[in-house]
Write a protein that holds these residues in place. Structure first.
Motif, PDB file in Angstrom:
ATOM      1  N   PRO A  32     -66.339  17.037  26.768  1.00  0.00           N
ATOM      2  CA  PRO A  32     -66.342  16.016  27.817  1.00  0.00           C
ATOM      3  C   PRO A  32     -67.705  15.928  28.503  1.00  0.00           C
ATOM      4  O   PRO A  32     -68.444  16.904  28.545  1.00  0.00           O
ATOM      5  N   LEU A  33     -67.997  14.759  29.043  1.00  0.00           N
ATOM      6  CA  LEU A  33     -69.229  14.570  29.799  1.00  0.00           C
ATOM      7  C   LEU A  33     -68.983  14.884  31.272  1.00  0.00           C
ATOM      8  O   LEU A  33     -67.840  14.832  31.738  1.00  0.00           O
ATOM      9  N   SER A  34     -70.038  15.189  32.003  1.00  0.00           N
ATOM     10  CA  SER A  34     -69.924  15.407  33.444  1.00  0.00           C
ATOM     11  C   SER A  34     -69.558  14.079  34.101  1.00  0.00           C
ATOM     12  O   SER A  34     -69.757  13.005  33.530  1.00  0.00           O
ATOM     13  N   LYS A  35     -69.023  14.148  35.321  1.00  0.00           N
ATOM     14  CA  LYS A  35     -68.591  12.934  36.042  1.00  0.00           C
ATOM     15  C   LYS A  35     -69.748  11.938  36.187  1.00  0.00           C
ATOM     16  O   LYS A  35     -69.560  10.734  36.021  1.00  0.00           O
ATOM     17  N   GLU A  36     -70.951  12.447  36.501  1.00  0.00           N
ATOM     18  CA  GLU A  36     -72.114  11.565  36.677  1.00  0.00           C
ATOM     19  C   GLU A  36     -72.437  10.822  35.389  1.00  0.00           C
ATOM     20  O   GLU A  36     -72.697   9.621  35.391  1.00  0.00           O
ATOM     21  N   LEU A  37     -72.421  11.567  34.249  1.00  0.00           N
ATOM     22  CA  LEU A  37     -72.718  10.934  32.957  1.00  0.00           C
ATOM     23  C   LEU A  37     -71.623   9.949  32.561  1.00  0.00           C
ATOM     24  O   LEU A  37     -71.918   8.914  31.973  1.00  0.00           O
TER      25      LEU A  37
END
Length: 127
Positions: A32-37
Motif C-alpha cells: 500500500p501507498l502512504s496516505k499522502e501518496l
C-alpha cells in the motif's frame, strides 16, 4: 502408480500459491501507498521495486524507513537498507520482509514505463 491429489479447497489454494510461476508471483509483490501518496497519485497500492522508499510497519524492524535494495520474486520478499541481521561471525545479511508489511513512502518514478503506469491507473481508476 500415481499419487492421488487432494481436492480439499484449502490445499488447492496453497498448491496454487506455492507452485505459481514467477510472472504470477511478481504480481503479489504489492504494498500500500502512504496516505499522502494515495491522495497525490490517486492509487492505493503498487508493485514494490528496487529504489522505492518504504516504511516497515510490522515485525522487529517496525518504524524503520529505508530504500528497497532488492526484490526476491521467488520468495515474494523485499530487502530494505538498514534492515539486516548480524550473524554470529559478525557479517550482516539482509532481512527478507513481506511486501504487505511495508508502506511505500516515496516512489522511484525515474522509469518512463512506471510513470505511465501510475498515470494510466489514476485516469482509469482500476487495475
Amino acid at each position: 502408480m500415481q499419487r492421488a491429489v487432494s481436492s480439499k479447497p484449502s490445499k488447492v489454494r496453497k498448491r496454487e500459491v506455492y507452485n505459481a510461476p514467477l510472472h504470477v508471483r511478481s504480481k503479489r509483490i504489492v504494498a500500500p501507498l502512504s496516505k499522502e501518496l494515495q491522495e497525490k497519485l490517486g492509487i492505493k497500492r503498487i508493485r514494490v521495486r528496487k529504489g522505492d522508499k518504504v516504511l516497515i510497519v510490522r515485525g522487529s524492524f517496525k518504524g524503520h524507513e529505508g530504500r528497497v535494495t532488492g526484490v526476491n520474486t521467488k520468495r515474494e520478499r523485499i530487502y530494505v537498507e538498514g534492515a539486516v541481521l548480524r550473524k554470529a561471525d559478525g557479517t550482516e545479511v539482509p532481512y527478507p520482509i513481506h511486501p504487505s508489511k511495508v508502506i511505500v513512502v516515496e516512489l522511484d518514478l525515474s522509469d518512463k514505463r512506471r510513470r505511465e503506469l501510475v498515470e494510466k491507473r489514476k485516469v482509469g481508476g482500476g487495475q
